[in-house]
Motif scaffolding. Sequence first.
Motif, PDB file in Angstrom:
ATOM      1  N   GLU A 170       0.829  -1.208   0.000  1.00  0.00           N
ATOM      2  CA  GLU A 170       0.000   0.000   0.000  1.00  0.00           C
ATOM      3  C   GLU A 170       0.864   1.258   0.000  1.00  0.00           C
ATOM      4  OE1 GLU A 170      -4.020  -1.549   2.336  1.00  0.00           O
ATOM      5  OE2 GLU A 170      -2.243  -0.984   3.485  1.00  0.00           O
ATOM      6  N   GLU A 173       2.165   1.868  -3.425  1.00  0.00           N
ATOM      7  CA  GLU A 173       1.117   2.438  -4.272  1.00  0.00           C
ATOM      8  C   GLU A 173       0.950   3.930  -3.999  1.00  0.00           C
ATOM      9  OE1 GLU A 173      -0.772   1.137  -6.810  1.00  0.00           O
ATOM     10  OE2 GLU A 173       0.700  -0.482  -6.680  1.00  0.00           O
ATOM     11  N   ASN A 177       1.288   6.807  -6.689  1.00  0.00           N
ATOM     12  CA  ASN A 177       0.071   7.474  -7.153  1.00  0.00           C
ATOM     13  C   ASN A 177      -0.340   8.728  -6.381  1.00  0.00           C
ATOM     14  OD1 ASN A 177      -0.424   5.425  -9.136  1.00  0.00           O
ATOM     15  ND2 ASN A 177      -1.225   4.094  -7.520  1.00  0.00           N
TER      16      ASN A 177
END
Length: 204
Positions: A170, A173, A177
């Motif tokens: 996570e 990510e 992003n």
Amino acid sequence: MTSNIFQDIKDRVDLKDLVRYYGLEVDRGGFACCPFHNERNPSFKVYEDHYHCFGCGEHGDHVDFVQKLYGLSNIEAAKRISHDFGLRLFDTELATPVDPYLKQKNDMNRWLKNARETILAYLDILEHWEKVYAPRSPIDPVSERFLESVHQKGYASAILDELTYGSDKEKKELYKNAQDYVRRIKNRLDIIDMQSRDPKRRAI
């Protein structure tokens, strides 16, 4: 010979290019957030041949920066710069070549730490605004600050939870992003800070 190598590095590598390569975001004025202490507003100034942090006092040149960033000796730092920038200043370059994965991991961890500080600061402001600017009656005008706190608090809290408690996947990510979102929040905090020091200007 060693002193000549250090000078060669200064002559052949732009210091702004070097600190950018190792993960810093340098603005047009030559300022960046210092990698050696926590800060939200950039106080790390990159000059032509040296850097200086007005926040923590760190000061040095090309080799000093890499030495302190990675915990190396000055010779090891010089070898790393020579290797990364293809300078070929040593007969034998790094015994252990720079690991791109390690560099990416260091960059990511530094970003995660700064992102968490940024979101925490923003949430503190939103929580304050939610209390102070909440309408006292149905006919009271609704403050833009109250609306921002209502609209932004949930998403910012979710990002903070992932930054703090998320799995490695996570967090990767987020690093991939969420950089634009965190950059916008940093810019928002800068505006709020500027306006708080100038009572003639009102935050939106």
